[in-house]
Write a protein that holds these residues in place. Sequence first.
Motif, PDB file in Angstrom:
ATOM      1  N   ARG A   1       0.868  -1.297  -0.014  1.00 23.28           N
ATOM      2  CA  ARG A   1       0.065   0.057  -0.107  1.00 23.28           C
ATOM      3  C   ARG A   1       0.765   1.255   0.228  1.00 23.28           C
ATOM      4  O   ARG A   1       0.387   2.385  -0.316  1.00 23.28           O
ATOM      5  CB  ARG A   1      -1.039   0.092   1.137  1.00 23.28           C
ATOM      6  CG  ARG A   1      -2.067  -1.060   0.897  1.00 23.28           C
ATOM      7  CD  ARG A   1      -3.365  -0.711   2.066  1.00 23.28           C
ATOM      8  NE  ARG A   1      -2.896  -0.709   3.171  1.00 23.28           N
ATOM      9  CZ  ARG A   1      -3.090  -1.907   4.358  1.00 23.28           C
ATOM     10  NH1 ARG A   1      -3.507  -2.923   3.411  1.00 23.28           N
ATOM     11  NH2 ARG A   1      -2.904  -1.965   5.425  1.00 23.28           N
TER      12      ARG A   1
ATOM     13  N   VAL B   1      -3.798  -2.682  -5.822  1.00 21.26           N
ATOM     14  CA  VAL B   1      -3.133  -2.200  -4.565  1.00 21.26           C
ATOM     15  C   VAL B   1      -2.091  -1.160  -4.565  1.00 21.26           C
ATOM     16  O   VAL B   1      -1.327  -1.007  -5.593  1.00 21.26           O
ATOM     17  CB  VAL B   1      -2.402  -3.600  -4.077  1.00 21.26           C
ATOM     18  CG1 VAL B   1      -1.938  -3.356  -2.664  1.00 21.26           C
ATOM     19  CG2 VAL B   1      -3.298  -4.581  -4.076  1.00 21.26           C
TER      20      VAL B   1
ATOM     21  N   ASP C   1      -7.443  -2.039  -2.667  1.00 25.64           N
ATOM     22  CA  ASP C   1      -6.695  -1.876  -1.037  1.00 25.64           C
ATOM     23  C   ASP C   1      -5.640  -0.858  -1.250  1.00 25.64           C
ATOM     24  O   ASP C   1      -4.541  -0.982  -1.815  1.00 25.64           O
ATOM     25  CB  ASP C   1      -5.900  -3.394  -1.143  1.00 25.64           C
ATOM     26  CG  ASP C   1      -5.558  -3.423   0.600  1.00 25.64           C
ATOM     27  OD1 ASP C   1      -5.751  -2.491   1.327  1.00 25.64           O
ATOM     28  OD2 ASP C   1      -4.582  -4.114   0.743  1.00 25.64           O
TER      29      ASP C   1
ATOM     30  N   ALA D   1      -8.134  -7.647   0.069  1.00 29.69           N
ATOM     31  CA  ALA D   1      -6.856  -7.960  -0.099  1.00 29.69           C
ATOM     32  C   ALA D   1      -6.705  -9.122  -0.789  1.00 29.69           C
ATOM     33  O   ALA D   1      -7.260 -10.490  -0.216  1.00 29.69           O
ATOM     34  CB  ALA D   1      -5.889  -7.918   1.253  1.00 29.69           C
TER      35      ALA D   1
ATOM     36  N   ALA E   1      -9.413  -5.103   4.641  1.00 33.18           N
ATOM     37  CA  ALA E   1      -8.461  -4.340   3.872  1.00 33.18           C
ATOM     38  C   ALA E   1      -9.028  -2.701   3.802  1.00 33.18           C
ATOM     39  O   ALA E   1      -9.853  -2.768   4.715  1.00 33.18           O
ATOM     40  CB  ALA E   1      -8.470  -4.719   2.470  1.00 33.18           C
TER      41      ALA E   1
ATOM     42  N   CYS F   1      -9.693   0.922   2.263  1.00 29.80           N
ATOM     43  CA  CYS F   1     -10.052   1.815   1.073  1.00 29.80           C
ATOM     44  C   CYS F   1     -10.274   3.099   1.579  1.00 29.80           C
ATOM     45  O   CYS F   1     -11.258   3.646   2.252  1.00 29.80           O
ATOM     46  CB  CYS F   1     -11.539   1.370   0.251  1.00 29.80           C
ATOM     47  SG  CYS F   1     -11.641   2.312  -1.254  1.00 29.80           S
TER      48      CYS F   1
END
Length: 286
Positions: free
Chosen positions: A29, A51, A79, A106, A122, A124
């Motif tokens: 990330r 990601v 993610d 994820a 995960a 956002c």
Amino acid sequence: MLLKGAALCMVLAAMLNASAHAGAALEERKLPMKFSWVGCEPNCHGWVSAVGIVTNDSPRDFDEFARGRQLGGATIVLDSSGGSVNDSIALGRRFRELGMLTTVGASVLTQRGERAKVSPEAYCESMCVFLLLSGKSRYVPEQAHVRVHQIWMGDRTDQPRAATYSADDLMIVERDIGRLAKYTFDMGGAGDLLSLSLNVPPWEDLHELSREELRLTNLVTADMIAQSGSPNAAVVELTPKPVQDRLVSSAVATETNPEPARSTKKVEVMGRTGGLRAAAAPPGEE
């Protein structure tokens, strides 16, 4: 005692594997957004994993990834801690043009002999929330974290209160808020999403949307439906919910012209490239 020792070893191994996966996800990330196709034959259709942070290269990277692939109607699993405002808008419009479905998760590649899975644990955050909004159908698992805050000048997110701002800076802020508002309504989102986001300055904790707020903002429009034997219900089929008390603009089907972790009070510094970047919480501090 031997049996207890063996059981303890199995628990510790599982905890170490989970910790390793979480650490790897945090590292991903921090990087520019990466797109990859995750197959899960024979019992599900597969999905696109997205990601990382949206940068000015992300729309082009997605175009290169999509070239030669049939992505119409595919699910994209997000993610991300956010990134560039204008590039997120451009990327979201590409997703909508393809009629993609969106969810938060994820992608986990399991041990040999097992297929890939989607972990609902995960994040956002920031502009990722507006990528989520681009899905023709949208689903958010109960365990996922969807968080919002204001957009800000990308080169002044480290100490936003101490920085100085010119009239040109204010013009850029207002211009990009206007672009974001148009995009939100084009995608069928509600004004509540803009209100919730624009009320949280970057020096405060990100606001995590409740299940009620996810519905109020129209970020969730789909139920999770699993095919027989599939553990990846969120990416197998997204069945649209009927929209109640919401007028969705017809522009969502015709607009094709793109516009050029856990919360923490510290925000990530990102260079400005002719627009704004939504301040993102550093994944490493989640």
